[in-house]
Design a protein around this motif. Sequence first.
Motif, PDB file in Angstrom:
ATOM      1  N   THR A   1       0.818  13.856  -2.351  1.00  0.00           N
ATOM      2  CA  THR A   1       2.562  13.741  -1.532  1.00  0.00           C
ATOM      3  C   THR A   1       2.500  11.996  -1.112  1.00  0.00           C
ATOM      4  OG1 THR A   1       2.575  15.961  -1.837  1.00  0.00           O
ATOM      5  CG2 THR A   1       3.718  14.315  -0.401  1.00  0.00           C
ATOM      6  N   GLU A   2       4.012  11.108  -1.340  1.00  0.00           N
ATOM      7  CA  GLU A   2       3.689   9.725  -0.802  1.00  0.00           C
ATOM      8  C   GLU A   2       4.429   9.952   0.793  1.00  0.00           C
ATOM      9  OE1 GLU A   2       5.981   6.161  -1.373  1.00  0.00           O
ATOM     10  OE2 GLU A   2       5.121   7.267  -3.197  1.00  0.00           O
ATOM     11  N   LEU A   3       3.698   9.137   1.942  1.00  0.00           N
ATOM     12  CA  LEU A   3       4.301   9.406   3.114  1.00  0.00           C
ATOM     13  C   LEU A   3       5.181   8.221   3.512  1.00  0.00           C
ATOM     14  CD1 LEU A   3       1.761  11.481   4.392  1.00  0.00           C
ATOM     15  CD2 LEU A   3       3.097  12.533   3.129  1.00  0.00           C
ATOM     16  N   PHE A   4       3.892   7.376   3.429  1.00  0.00           N
ATOM     17  CA  PHE A   4       4.897   5.763   3.485  1.00  0.00           C
ATOM     18  C   PHE A   4       4.188   4.850   2.733  1.00  0.00           C
ATOM     19  CE2 PHE A   4       3.584   8.530   7.377  1.00  0.00           C
ATOM     20  CZ  PHE A   4       4.249   8.026   8.541  1.00  0.00           C
ATOM     21  N   ARG A   5       4.907   2.992   2.675  1.00  0.00           N
ATOM     22  CA  ARG A   5       4.777   2.666   2.580  1.00  0.00           C
ATOM     23  C   ARG A   5       4.823   1.194   2.443  1.00  0.00           C
ATOM     24  NH1 ARG A   5       5.629   1.996  -3.755  1.00  0.00           N
ATOM     25  NH2 ARG A   5       6.087   3.749  -4.853  1.00  0.00           N
ATOM     26  N   ILE A   6       3.865   0.821   3.056  1.00  0.00           N
ATOM     27  CA  ILE A   6       3.295  -0.249   4.001  1.00  0.00           C
ATOM     28  C   ILE A   6       3.560  -1.641   3.323  1.00  0.00           C
ATOM     29  CG2 ILE A   6       2.294  -1.459   5.355  1.00  0.00           C
ATOM     30  CD1 ILE A   6       2.710   1.496   6.435  1.00  0.00           C
ATOM     31  N   ALA A   7       4.152  -2.679   3.096  1.00  0.00           N
ATOM     32  CA  ALA A   7       4.175  -3.981   2.826  1.00  0.00           C
ATOM     33  C   ALA A   7       3.833  -5.212   3.847  1.00  0.00           C
ATOM     34  CB  ALA A   7       5.350  -4.821   2.338  1.00  0.00           C
ATOM     35  N   ASN A   8       2.760  -6.042   3.305  1.00  0.00           N
ATOM     36  CA  ASN A   8       2.464  -7.274   4.241  1.00  0.00           C
ATOM     37  C   ASN A   8       4.287  -8.449   3.538  1.00  0.00           C
ATOM     38  OD1 ASN A   8       1.703  -9.585   5.427  1.00  0.00           O
ATOM     39  ND2 ASN A   8      -0.157  -9.129   4.803  1.00  0.00           N
ATOM     40  N   PRO A   9       4.034  -8.981   4.304  1.00  0.00           N
ATOM     41  CA  PRO A   9       5.436  -9.791   4.322  1.00  0.00           C
ATOM     42  C   PRO A   9       4.788 -11.342   3.990  1.00  0.00           C
ATOM     43  CG  PRO A   9       5.778  -9.385   6.598  1.00  0.00           C
ATOM     44  CD  PRO A   9       5.056  -8.318   5.793  1.00  0.00           C
ATOM     45  N   ASN A  10       3.506 -11.811   4.487  1.00  0.00           N
ATOM     46  CA  ASN A  10       2.932 -12.991   3.953  1.00  0.00           C
ATOM     47  C   ASN A  10       2.353 -12.519   2.599  1.00  0.00           C
ATOM     48  OD1 ASN A  10       3.869 -14.008   6.712  1.00  0.00           O
ATOM     49  ND2 ASN A  10       2.181 -12.515   7.701  1.00  0.00           N
ATOM     50  N   LEU A  11       2.088 -11.610   2.527  1.00  0.00           N
ATOM     51  CA  LEU A  11       1.671 -11.915   0.780  1.00  0.00           C
ATOM     52  C   LEU A  11       2.514 -11.567   0.058  1.00  0.00           C
ATOM     53  CD1 LEU A  11      -1.800  -9.785   1.475  1.00  0.00           C
ATOM     54  CD2 LEU A  11      -1.105 -12.239   0.940  1.00  0.00           C
ATOM     55  N   VAL A  12       3.959 -12.306  -0.795  1.00  0.00           N
ATOM     56  CA  VAL A  12       4.548 -12.082  -1.747  1.00  0.00           C
ATOM     57  C   VAL A  12       4.018 -13.267  -3.017  1.00  0.00           C
ATOM     58  CG1 VAL A  12       6.007 -11.452  -0.685  1.00  0.00           C
ATOM     59  CG2 VAL A  12       5.632 -13.583  -0.196  1.00  0.00           C
ATOM     60  N   GLN A  13       4.860 -13.089  -3.917  1.00  0.00           N
ATOM     61  CA  GLN A  13       5.076 -13.803  -5.228  1.00  0.00           C
ATOM     62  C   GLN A  13       5.864 -13.953  -5.883  1.00  0.00           C
ATOM     63  OE1 GLN A  13       0.925 -12.221  -7.114  1.00  0.00           O
ATOM     64  NE2 GLN A  13       2.552 -10.560  -8.277  1.00  0.00           N
ATOM     65  N   ALA A  14       6.097 -15.100  -6.803  1.00  0.00           N
ATOM     66  CA  ALA A  14       7.382 -14.507  -8.029  1.00  0.00           C
ATOM     67  C   ALA A  14       7.048 -14.500  -9.152  1.00  0.00           C
ATOM     68  CB  ALA A  14       8.111 -15.718  -7.881  1.00  0.00           C
ATOM     69  N   GLN A  15       7.346 -13.294  -9.922  1.00  0.00           N
ATOM     70  CA  GLN A  15       7.036 -13.054 -11.152  1.00  0.00           C
ATOM     71  C   GLN A  15       8.738 -13.523 -11.938  1.00  0.00           C
ATOM     72  OE1 GLN A  15       5.501  -9.361 -11.871  1.00  0.00           O
ATOM     73  NE2 GLN A  15       7.004  -9.075 -12.913  1.00  0.00           N
TER      74      GLN A  15
ATOM     75  N   ALA B   1       0.726  -1.100   0.117  1.00  0.00           N
ATOM     76  CA  ALA B   1      -0.116  -0.025   0.163  1.00  0.00           C
ATOM     77  C   ALA B   1       0.457   0.692  -0.189  1.00  0.00           C
ATOM     78  CB  ALA B   1      -0.407   0.380   1.304  1.00  0.00           C
ATOM     79  N   VAL B   2       0.664   1.937  -0.572  1.00  0.00           N
ATOM     80  CA  VAL B   2       0.970   3.743  -1.110  1.00  0.00           C
ATOM     81  C   VAL B   2       0.221   4.282  -0.492  1.00  0.00           C
ATOM     82  CG1 VAL B   2       2.412   5.476  -2.441  1.00  0.00           C
ATOM     83  CG2 VAL B   2       2.088   2.657  -2.912  1.00  0.00           C
ATOM     84  N   LEU B   3       0.556   5.285   0.948  1.00  0.00           N
ATOM     85  CA  LEU B   3       0.076   5.975   1.847  1.00  0.00           C
ATOM     86  C   LEU B   3       0.563   6.840   0.863  1.00  0.00           C
ATOM     87  CD1 LEU B   3      -0.152   3.759   3.105  1.00  0.00           C
ATOM     88  CD2 LEU B   3      -0.472   5.015   5.355  1.00  0.00           C
ATOM     89  N   THR B   4      -0.495   7.982   0.744  1.00  0.00           N
ATOM     90  CA  THR B   4      -0.629  10.143   0.142  1.00  0.00           C
ATOM     91  C   THR B   4      -1.699  10.403   1.629  1.00  0.00           C
ATOM     92  OG1 THR B   4      -2.697   9.308  -0.994  1.00  0.00           O
ATOM     93  CG2 THR B   4      -0.279   9.176  -1.869  1.00  0.00           C
ATOM     94  N   ALA B   5      -0.780  11.768   1.629  1.00  0.00           N
ATOM     95  CA  ALA B   5      -1.794  12.704   2.590  1.00  0.00           C
ATOM     96  C   ALA B   5      -3.172  12.403   2.370  1.00  0.00           C
ATOM     97  CB  ALA B   5      -0.741  13.920   1.606  1.00  0.00           C
TER      98      ALA B   5
END
Length: 379
Positions: free
Chosen positions: A217-231, A88-92
């Motif tokens: 304006t981008e303030l934060f980036r949030i990533a869930n480590p349990n949700l990944v995939q290989a491309q 998720a990309v969190l903006t103002a």
Amino acid sequence: MNRNIIAAFAAIAIISGGTGYLLSGSEDASPDQAPATAPETATTPDSVAMTPERIKAADIALVEVGPGAFGSEIVAQGSIEAPPSGVAVLTAGAEGRITRITKQIGDAVSRGQTVARIESRDAADISGDLRAAQARAAQARAEYEREQRLFDAKVTAEADLQKARADYQAAVAAVDAAQGSAAAAGVTGRYVLVRSPISGSVTAAPAKLGNYVSPETELFRIANPNLVQAQVSVPVADGRRIERGARAVIEAGGQEIPARVRSVTPSANPESRTLTVILTPTAGRSMLTPGDYIRARITAAKGGEAGLSVPAEAVQSVGGRDVVFVRTDKGFAPRPVQLGARTSAAAQILNGLKPGETIAGANAFLLKAELEKGSGEEE
């Protein structure tokens, strides 16, 4: 006379020397003295002693030989990515000044948790619109209740009551809309509260306390480590042999992680002329980090030749012969094999191995070096 005697002695010496040479040559060729080529055959080791601890320290992969179809496994390169639902990309969301920051890089975040607060004129306007809508709704309700009492007393007409009811319903709808706008913007009073839509960890935090920001304006980036995939990318010909749900193995950080094919793009990338395959891990997600480069082995739905298939690095050349190192109680033994087709990733075994045997895969060249070292020492 003296000249004849000297000639006779010279002839005897020559004959004696020749006889000695023949006898010496005969002795060199006798079974008691090993011929020049014998040591190479007699002293070549037939095994490499190695304990389980040494095998682990040398990072020698153990591979169980099993029946299969050569060429039925497709090897591809790619990277670990976060799916759309895992980042998720969190903006103002509004123009204003950052007055509070509650998280930084590496911190855990829960869904709906506030990570920053922005003092904004837009927020004040939205809050003002909400309060005005609530005030109009309260007035419309009072008018409706009054008309209801008058109608019950048969003082007012039914049309007046219906109009009051419609005005009240419109006012309630306006309150709902204002509340929706405030909630969508994260507005509380004159502040905008920036909340995370997913649970995970902060991977980027460009926000700075006191900065004046715009809505995008981008303030934060949030990533869930349990949700990944290989491309990964594969040639078009190989992509046609891959089906949704096919088994795969992701190789990352020295680990093998099971996965399934989630999807294959229907069209090729115009630049690389390859298809993109998305793999979903079925276990070991914690060992995968977005951005890491990986290798994947995908089981093809069709194609391949019958026989045994082993990793290409398992086959080594020893003494001019193709061998694999078979696991024994004390280490490994070189086993000559007959090869069929080969690729950069695998080799087809026509003869010399049986299903169920365990062989050395990755880093098998270390066993070859150890074998040749032992041979050199004995010589």
